[in-house]
Design an enzyme around this catalytic site. Structure first.
Site, PDB file in Angstrom:
ATOM      1  N   ASP A  28       0.829  -1.209   0.000  1.00 58.09           N
ATOM      2  CA  ASP A  28       0.000   0.000   0.000  1.00 58.09           C
ATOM      3  C   ASP A  28       0.868   1.265   0.000  1.00 58.09           C
ATOM      4  OD1 ASP A  28      -2.441   1.331  -0.024  1.00 58.09           O
ATOM      5  OD2 ASP A  28      -2.562   1.408   2.167  1.00 58.09           O
ATOM      6  N   HIS A  45       2.100   3.398  -9.068  1.00 63.33           N
ATOM      7  CA  HIS A  45       1.920   1.962  -9.335  1.00 63.33           C
ATOM      8  C   HIS A  45       3.096   1.425 -10.150  1.00 63.33           C
ATOM      9  CE1 HIS A  45      -1.923   2.170  -7.509  1.00 63.33           C
ATOM     10  NE2 HIS A  45      -2.544   2.788  -8.497  1.00 63.33           N
ATOM     11  N   LEU A 139      10.750 -20.565  -4.627  1.00 57.82           N
ATOM     12  CA  LEU A 139       9.879 -19.609  -3.930  1.00 57.82           C
ATOM     13  C   LEU A 139       8.494 -19.682  -4.555  1.00 57.82           C
ATOM     14  CD1 LEU A 139       9.378 -17.023  -2.091  1.00 57.82           C
ATOM     15  CD2 LEU A 139      10.023 -15.674  -4.094  1.00 57.82           C
TER      16      LEU A 139
HETATM   17  C1  IPE Z   1      -5.428  -2.785  -0.157  1.00 60.14           C
HETATM   18  O1  IPE Z   1      -5.107  -1.430  -0.299  1.00 60.14           O
HETATM   19  C2  IPE Z   1      -5.361  -3.477  -1.470  1.00 60.14           C
HETATM   20  C3  IPE Z   1      -4.055  -3.548  -2.129  1.00 60.14           C
HETATM   21  C4  IPE Z   1      -2.912  -3.117  -1.647  1.00 60.14           C
HETATM   22  C5  IPE Z   1      -4.061  -4.161  -3.392  1.00 60.14           C
HETATM   23  P1  IPE Z   1      -6.230  -0.325  -0.411  1.00 60.14           P
HETATM   24  O2  IPE Z   1      -5.508   0.974  -0.552  1.00 60.14           O
HETATM   25  O3  IPE Z   1      -7.199  -0.663  -1.479  1.00 60.14           O
HETATM   26  O4  IPE Z   1      -6.945  -0.434   0.986  1.00 60.14           O
HETATM   27  P2  IPE Z   1      -7.874   0.614   1.763  1.00 60.14           P
HETATM   28  O5  IPE Z   1      -8.854   1.148   0.776  1.00 60.14           O
HETATM   29  O6  IPE Z   1      -6.953   1.703   2.247  1.00 60.14           O
HETATM   30  O7  IPE Z   1      -8.460  -0.147   2.881  1.00 60.14           O
HETATM   31  C1  IPE Z   2      -1.715   0.175  -3.323  1.00 55.54           C
HETATM   32  O1  IPE Z   2      -1.462   1.546  -3.316  1.00 55.54           O
HETATM   33  C2  IPE Z   2      -1.891  -0.371  -4.712  1.00 55.54           C
HETATM   34  C3  IPE Z   2      -3.258  -0.784  -5.038  1.00 55.54           C
HETATM   35  C4  IPE Z   2      -4.276  -0.781  -4.223  1.00 55.54           C
HETATM   36  C5  IPE Z   2      -3.488  -1.270  -6.385  1.00 55.54           C
HETATM   37  P1  IPE Z   2      -2.643   2.600  -3.329  1.00 55.54           P
HETATM   38  O2  IPE Z   2      -2.998   2.877  -4.752  1.00 55.54           O
HETATM   39  O3  IPE Z   2      -3.758   2.160  -2.460  1.00 55.54           O
HETATM   40  O4  IPE Z   2      -1.914   3.878  -2.711  1.00 55.54           O
HETATM   41  P2  IPE Z   2      -2.512   4.871  -1.628  1.00 55.54           P
HETATM   42  O5  IPE Z   2      -2.968   4.061  -0.460  1.00 55.54           O
HETATM   43  O6  IPE Z   2      -3.650   5.592  -2.284  1.00 55.54           O
HETATM   44  O7  IPE Z   2      -1.358   5.772  -1.309  1.00 55.54           O
HETATM   45 MG    MG Z   3      -4.137   2.382  -0.485  1.00 58.54          MG
END
Ligand code: IPE
Ligand code: IPE
Ligand code: MG
Length: 260
Positions: A28, A45, A139
């Site tokens: 995240d 990303h 792995l």
């Molecule tokens: C969880 O992250 C999903 C992934 C990292 C793929 P999110 O950014 O979607 O989670 P929330 O919305 O903060 O709970």
């Molecule tokens: C996690 O990073 C990746 C996915 C959920 C695909 P985020 O896109 O949720 O990044 P933040 O949390 O908004 O910074």
């Molecule tokens: Mg996020």
């Protein structure tokens, strides 16, 4: 010293018995990483892919048996169309680019989640990647896409119901052991260490059942900044935990009540 300047006492090179066998990561913080650079979220990303590579390499070096990453949750479809589209393009390209190298390193690639929701092109690449690497044993690298922990529980329950309907079992046979064998990744070692980057302290519908006795580790590091040193910091933290599984500390140190 770790990157954050925190002393890591744990000698990760010589501590195989205290290493987790199975690590899961909620990757995240990509969007915030990009925002801080005044760039679009998709830039974050893209940058996150480097952290995935670094983490796989570090797991291979450390002899970790299984790594499961959360790449796209069942809830992430709710994001703006451009972001979802960009993520799909990224997955497609990454699959085209990385699978041969992963294969050369002995990595077995698996996708978990409801894969039917993806485009035929993406599904075909996922299938091909799984097929090509299925014999590898160094792995187990699992990518959770369109995955939700509640979905995983529901599909295990559905399998159980189907087994009853087919007269293979009676409802009395549906216990924890039976259900556990129907979850995603049932064939891998149990989840030992859950890592979430990006500062949020929640599970966000990742591996709910499998998390029962995992050690939880949260770091403010945003996913694109995560690297081998960050993983070592998590491993050091894990090694210092006492996993009691409901027993007392004294029972564990007397050596007569080893956790399994
Ligand atoms: C969880 O992250 C999903 C992934 C990292 C793929 P999110 O950014 O979607 O989670 P929330 O919305 O903060 O709970
Ligand atoms: C996690 O990073 C990746 C996915 C959920 C695909 P985020 O896109 O949720 O990044 P933040 O949390 O908004 O910074
Ligand atoms: Mg996020």
């Amino acid at each position: 010293m770790s990157k954050a300047g925190v002393r890591v006492e744990f000698d990760v090179e010589n501590a195989t018995d205290k290493l987790p066998r199975h690590i899961a990561i909620v990757m995240d913080g990509n969007g915030r990483w990009a925002n801080r650079r005044h760039r679009p979220r998709t830039f974050g990303h893209r940058a996150g892919q480097k952290a995935v590579r670094a983490t796989i390499e570090a797991c291979l070096r450390r002899g970790i048996a299984a790594l499961t990453v959360f790449a796209f949750s069942s809830e992430n479809w709710q994001r703006p169309d451009e972001e979802v589209g960009a993520l799909m393009t990224l997955f497609l390209k990454a699959l085209g680019r990385e699978v041969d190298e992963l294969h050369d390193h002995g990595v077995r690639v698996r996708f978990i989640g409801e894969l039917g929701a993806f485009s035929p092109a993406l599904r075909e690449r996922m299938r091909a990647a799984m097929e090509k690497t299925r014999g590898n044993g160094k792995l187990a690298f699992n990518i959770a896409v369109n995955y939700g922990g509640r979905w995983d529980i529901a599909q295990a329950a559905r399998h159980a119901a189907q087994a009853v309907v087919r007269d293979e079992i009676t409802p009395a046979r549906i216990d924890e052991t039976f259900l556990a064998s129907h979850f995603a990744l049932a064939d891998l070692p149990p989840l030992d260490l859950f890592i979430r980057t990006g500062g949020e302290k929640r599970v966000s519908n990742f591996l709910l059942w499998q998390l029962a006795y995992a050690e939880l580790y949260f770091t403010d590091t945003l996913w694109p900044d995560f690297d081998a040193a960050c993983l070592d910091a998590a491993l050091a933290d894990f090694a210092a935990r006492e996993r009691r599984y409901g027993k007392t500390s004294a029972q564990l140190s007397s050596g007569t009540a080893g956790a399994s």
